[in-house]
Design an enzyme around this catalytic site. Structure first.
Site, short mmCIF file in Angstrom:
data_model
loop_
_atom_site.label_atom_id
_atom_site.label_comp_id
_atom_site.label_asym_id
_atom_site.label_seq_id
_atom_site.Cartn_x
_atom_site.Cartn_y
_atom_site.Cartn_z
CB VAL A 128 -0.91 0.01 1.26
CG1 VAL A 128 -1.81 1.23 1.26
CG2 VAL A 128 -1.74 -1.26 1.34
CB CYS A 129 2.38 3.56 -1.81
SG CYS A 129 2.00 3.69 -3.55
CB ALA A 130 0.35 8.19 -1.73
N GLY B 123 -0.21 3.81 -5.32
CA GLY B 123 0.03 2.48 -5.86
C GLY B 123 1.17 2.40 -6.86
CB VAL C 107 -3.83 4.44 1.37
CG1 VAL C 107 -4.22 5.88 1.06
CG2 VAL C 107 -4.23 4.05 2.79
#
Length: 110
Positions: free
Chosen positions: A6-8, A10, A42
């Site tokens: 998960v990141c801001a 993707g 996210v």
């Protein structure tokens, strides 16, 4: 063991996911089919988390980690915040090790 990154948005986690897949594919002990992975932003976490065993979180989401960890704990999933050194180097070997360790610890805690 299914891994959700998960990141801001993707995007950077897709690069980390590719680095992790490369490590697994080159390993004589690990089989890529045993480690399905997906990289997402996210905002998709609550819709996707139930399909995975462990959540790896990019360091740019440090400010949202308590929320992510809470969502993961409610679903009985371990979550690991990757540090910026691992992430910046796209160190797939360390990231996959952290995922495996978190999953095993979680299993043993039950």
């Amino acid at each position: 063991m299914k891994i959700l990154l998960v990141c801001a948005g993707g995007f950077s986690t897709t690069m980390m996911m590719d680095a992790m897949k490369s490590v697994v594919e080159k390993s004589s002990k690990l089989n890529i089919n045993d480690y399905p992975m997906e990289a997402i932003g996210v905002d998709l976490l609550e819709n996707k988390i139930d399909q995975y065993d462990v959540v790896l979180v990019g360091p740019q989401l440090n400010h949202k980690y308590s929320y992510i960890k809470e969502v993961a704990e409610k679903r009985d999933k371990p979550a690991v915040l990757l540090d910026s050194d691992i992430y910046g180097k796209m160190d797939g070997a360390t990231a996959i090790k952290l995922a495996i360790i978190a999953h095993k610890k979680h299993q043993l805690s039950k």
